[in-house]
Design a protein around this motif. Structure first.
Motif, PDB file in Angstrom:
ATOM      1  N   GLU A  32       3.425 -38.290 -18.463  1.00 37.02           N
ATOM      2  CA  GLU A  32       2.450 -38.984 -19.309  1.00 37.02           C
ATOM      3  C   GLU A  32       1.778 -38.036 -20.286  1.00 37.02           C
TER       4      GLU A  32
ATOM      5  N   GLU B 215      12.000 -41.781 -24.495  1.00 35.31           N
ATOM      6  CA  GLU B 215      10.752 -42.489 -24.768  1.00 35.31           C
ATOM      7  C   GLU B 215       9.838 -41.671 -25.684  1.00 35.31           C
TER       8      GLU B 215
ATOM      9  N   PRO C  85       7.489 -41.289 -33.190  1.00 32.98           N
ATOM     10  CA  PRO C  85       7.416 -41.960 -31.882  1.00 32.98           C
ATOM     11  C   PRO C  85       8.463 -43.062 -31.747  1.00 32.98           C
TER      12      PRO C  85
ATOM     13  N   GLN D  87       9.701 -46.855 -30.553  1.00 32.77           N
ATOM     14  CA  GLN D  87       9.078 -48.167 -30.729  1.00 32.77           C
ATOM     15  C   GLN D  87       8.333 -48.592 -29.460  1.00 32.77           C
ATOM     16  N   PRO D  88       7.201 -49.259 -29.611  1.00 30.97           N
ATOM     17  CA  PRO D  88       6.491 -49.773 -28.434  1.00 30.97           C
ATOM     18  C   PRO D  88       7.232 -50.963 -27.845  1.00 30.97           C
ATOM     19  N   PRO D  89       6.873 -51.382 -26.652  1.00 30.49           N
ATOM     20  CA  PRO D  89       7.484 -52.587 -26.086  1.00 30.49           C
ATOM     21  C   PRO D  89       7.211 -53.792 -26.984  1.00 30.49           C
TER      22      PRO D  89
ATOM     23  N   GLU E  58      10.505 -53.434 -22.048  1.00 34.41           N
ATOM     24  CA  GLU E  58      10.803 -52.015 -22.111  1.00 34.41           C
ATOM     25  C   GLU E  58      10.392 -51.418 -23.466  1.00 34.41           C
ATOM     26  N   PRO E  59       9.865 -50.179 -23.477  1.00 35.20           N
ATOM     27  CA  PRO E  59       9.605 -49.500 -24.747  1.00 35.20           C
ATOM     28  C   PRO E  59      10.888 -48.903 -25.310  1.00 35.20           C
TER      29      PRO E  59
ATOM     30  N   ARG F 237      13.582 -46.117 -26.331  1.00 40.45           N
ATOM     31  CA  ARG F 237      14.048 -44.844 -25.767  1.00 40.45           C
ATOM     32  C   ARG F 237      15.232 -44.377 -26.623  1.00 40.45           C
TER      33      ARG F 237
ATOM     34  N   ASP G 119      18.767 -46.770 -29.603  1.00 40.49           N
ATOM     35  CA  ASP G 119      17.536 -47.043 -28.862  1.00 40.49           C
ATOM     36  C   ASP G 119      17.916 -47.812 -27.609  1.00 40.49           C
TER      37      ASP G 119
ATOM     38  N   ARG H   1      15.348 -50.612 -26.387  1.00 37.80           N
ATOM     39  CA  ARG H   1      15.222 -51.876 -27.115  1.00 37.80           C
ATOM     40  C   ARG H   1      16.572 -52.495 -27.463  1.00 37.80           C
TER      41      ARG H   1
END
Length: 411
Positions: A37, A67, A84, A86-88, A94-95, A97, A122, A125
């Motif tokens: 984290e 991620e 970064p 993509q967010p979920p 899932e976010p 990766r 990714d 996603r």
């Protein structure tokens, strides 16, 4: 991954200076990535080398970190940019990766501009993400990547978000012109996609066809063998490279396949992992495979997993195919021409400027001269266990190897 056209001096056929495995050291390395984290769950995987068209010393290494997203580095290993993942798409999903990355050159956008693109798989996603590379910003040492992915890109292998969350998603990736070859996680399926210019200078894609690699194999003793995997999984491929219309795909627990890049025709198993034919047994208590008897059907050069593949060109029809032998922390070298004759093995060991590379996933080489530091090209490899360690944190990064060191380890 596809390499840039040849600019370097032709080298003689690689032959090890002495029996066994040669050792080379890295000239530079990138900062450590931490898969927790605090580190943004950044876990290095696969690099690409973008060669600057007029200032090769300002070329950029672009690398995935799952991620953690995408990173861009200078040739000294300094970080230029972090993009970064993509967010979920919603709660419980899932976010992003980012897993593998490769390069498309001179792609024409809907605006009429021609740009170089970094294309990444990714796997979180089930999308491709596409980034334009800005030569002026790269030359100035500024962040060179701009996301030009069409917001409406489709899933690559799935139909619904629920299927995506089951994790059988786009995995490996290699570029062939303006087409992209992809593999599917936990499956044997390969896919061929066309990149398409979308309105507003964005980029999308459409599927052309798919092909399934074998999941079980007939052995010389008349028996049938399948690699030991978790229940419901099939032997997946990840490392891939396209060379002169030929796709090389590393099926991790099987070996390296050679097939047409348009996914037509019959795949040929070019080399096998040492564990090929060994009937291991899955232990649900440990969620590991217990090694079985080795009956001698395996290859001699690759210790599972077979991972990153890349090509170093020394001429139109000459050069080398390199493969990460992840199980013994080495790289196998094959002749690029003919039947891909095996030529030797090397490892990236610890040196004055960087530690070695272990458990390596992705790799990329170029023979383009990249300034005074890399006059005969560069090899970039993923290090799955960067040193020094930091407690129990999983630490990864990327090692930059001067190709001359590889060449000097052979004759």
């Amino acid at each position: 991954m596809l390499v840039r056209p040849l600019f370097a001096t032709v080298l003689l056929l690689l032959t090890p200076l002495s029996p066994g495995v040669a050792t080379v050291t890295a000239a530079a390395e990138t900062p450590p990535l931490y898969d927790d984290e605090a580190g943004g769950h950044a876990n290095g995987d696969d690099p690409a080398i973008w060669v600057h068209p007029t200032r090769p010393g300002k070329s950029v290494v672009i690398a995935t970190a799952k991620e953690g997203g995408l990173y861009a580095y200078s040739l000294s290993g300094a970080q230029l940019q972090h993009v970064p993942a993509q967010p979920p798409p919603g709660p419980g999903h899932e976010p992003g990766r980012l897993n593998n990355v490769d390069l498309v050159h001179r792609f024409r956008l809907s605006t009429g501009a021609k740009v170089d693109l970094a294309v990444a798989s990714d796997r979180g996603r089930d999308h491709l993400r596409v980034y334009a590379v800005d030569p002026a910003k790269a030359a100035a040492g500024q962040p060179p990547l701009t996301d030009v992915t069409d917001p409406a890109v489709p899933f690559v292998f799935n139909s619904t978000q629920e299927e995506v969350d089951a994790a059988e998603t786009v995995y490996g990736l290699a570029v062939h012109g303006t087409q992209v070859l992809v593999s599917r996680r936990h499956e044997t399926r390969l896919g061929l996609l066309d990149l398409v210019a979308a309105p507003g200078g964005k980029v999308t894609y459409r599927k052309v066809r798919t092909l399934d690699l074998p999941s079980s194999f007939a052995l010389p003793d008349g028996s049938t063998w399948a690699p030991c995997l978790e229940p419901g999984e099939l032997p997946q491929a990840e490392g891939m490279v396209v060379d002169r219309g030929v796709l090389y795909a590393a099926q991790e627990d099987v070996g390296i396949w050679r097939l047409r890049a348009d996914l037509t025709g019959r795949p040929v198993l070019m080399d096998r992992v040492k564990e090929y034919g060994r009937q291991d047994t899955y232990d649900p208590a440990t969620e590991e495979c217990v090694p079985g008897q080795d009956r001698g059907f395996g290859g001699e050069h690759l210790a599972a997993d077979a991972e990153g593949l890349t090509v170093y060109e020394t001429g139109r029809d000459s050069g080398y195919l390199l493969a990460s032998s992840q199980g013994d922390d080495t790289f196998a070298v094959y002749d690029r021409a003919g039947r891909n004759t095996y030529l030797g093995q090397f490892r990236v060991g610890p040196g004055d400027r960087a530690d070695g590379a272990e458990a390596s996933d992705g790799a990329m080489a170029t023979s383009a001269p990249l300034g005074h530091a890399y006059p005969e090209g560069l090899l970039v490899v993923h290090d799955g266990a960067d040193s020094p360690p930091d407690g129990d944190r999983e630490v990864t990064n990327f090692k930059f190897v001067d190709w001359r060191k590889v060449a000097r380890s052979f004759k």
